[in-house]
Scaffold this active site. Sequence first.
Site, short mmCIF file in Angstrom:
data_model
loop_
_atom_site.label_atom_id
_atom_site.label_comp_id
_atom_site.label_asym_id
_atom_site.label_seq_id
_atom_site.Cartn_x
_atom_site.Cartn_y
_atom_site.Cartn_z
N GLU A 44 0.83 -1.19 0.00
CA GLU A 44 0.00 0.00 0.00
C GLU A 44 0.87 1.25 0.00
O GLU A 44 1.98 1.25 0.52
CB GLU A 44 -0.91 0.00 1.24
CG GLU A 44 -1.91 -1.13 1.19
CD GLU A 44 -2.82 -1.19 2.40
OE1 GLU A 44 -3.95 -1.68 2.24
OE2 GLU A 44 -2.42 -0.77 3.49
N CYS A 101 -0.63 5.87 10.14
CA CYS A 101 0.56 5.16 10.60
C CYS A 101 0.18 3.90 11.37
O CYS A 101 -0.66 3.96 12.26
CB CYS A 101 1.38 6.04 11.54
SG CYS A 101 1.95 7.53 10.75
#
Length: 354
Positions: free
Chosen positions: A91, A346
């Site tokens: 990704e 994150c």
Amino acid sequence: MIDLLNMTRAGLADYCLSQAHPAVHANQLFRHTYKRMSDSPWHGGFIPQRLAEAMKQSFEIKLPVISEQHKSAYDQSVKFLLSLTDGGKVESVLMPEKKRLTLCISSQVGCAQGCVFCHTGRMGLLRNLSAGEIVSQVYLANAWIAEHPGWLETVQLPAKSRVSNIVFMGMGEPLDNVDGVVSAIKILIDPFGFALGLAHISVSTAGHLDGINAIFEQLPSVRLALSVHSVDDVKRSKIMPINRRWPLITVLDRLREQQRLGAKGILLQYTMIRGVNDSEHDAHMLAEAIAGLDAKINLIPLNEVSASRLTCPDAVTIQSFRDVLHQKGIRVMVRYSKGQDIAAACGQLVVKAQ
Ligand code: SF4
């Protein structure tokens, strides 16, 4: 067949010489590949026919495909799921900001480091990405932006804007894949390649000391972003197993040494986890541990992942922690991750193993 996207311009120049052609043809080949985004840059008549024929026989461009894309309703960031040519998946996340477009890219399929708060770490490491697979993420993001002029308008950036900043903070520990990452950075900063400034690229690490030594050897002024998350040795080893091999104190010493040699300031990332590392005492210990280091700290409230019982501290706790650091004259910011509604923040990047 060789993937052309794996080649630095110096490597391509060597190839031209090996075919008894001047090295300078590498410049044009690079320009057509990365600036004009040609998928067969040896065509077009700007290099000798014999060299073009030889390249056609030996080279190909192996681009992954964007198999899914998810746009955040809150901040317009876009998460891309890329299918690699061997079926692996990674990704990358495109994040619009004032006057810049930052792409968070992956360096590995999965990650071996197993930080407990990180979804990617739960996948384990499947393999490293090649330099070509790393730069492909930028190539494909730029192609997507070119095809979506309306998105640039929505995020209020000028038409023809392209990726301007890169953060190696996607899937993987970049310094577990130093060779791939360094070659990719050389292509990203090449004036005939993506022509990005080295200062616009950050390489994140959980504290991989061998990798830090290796990357400084090849790119002494590269910007690192060190994930700290705790300065207590026992606690840090529990949440970041890499600390057992390379304790934080050793890593910080190495960074101080590099700064004495002229390296730039470093970014320290500190994910705040309720009851684990969020007390004022933790903040004082952090300030003490980084004394003498030119550093800026980003406090990142934990992105809670369903597979973990860890939670994010409340806003008051985060503010008190920040205030302790601020009062000590440390540059500190609280950064809420982008793309939280599309699991692009994150520690949230994860794909199913093949
Ligand atoms: S935080 Fe980074 S180093 Fe740690 S497991 Fe996740 S991807 Fe790997």
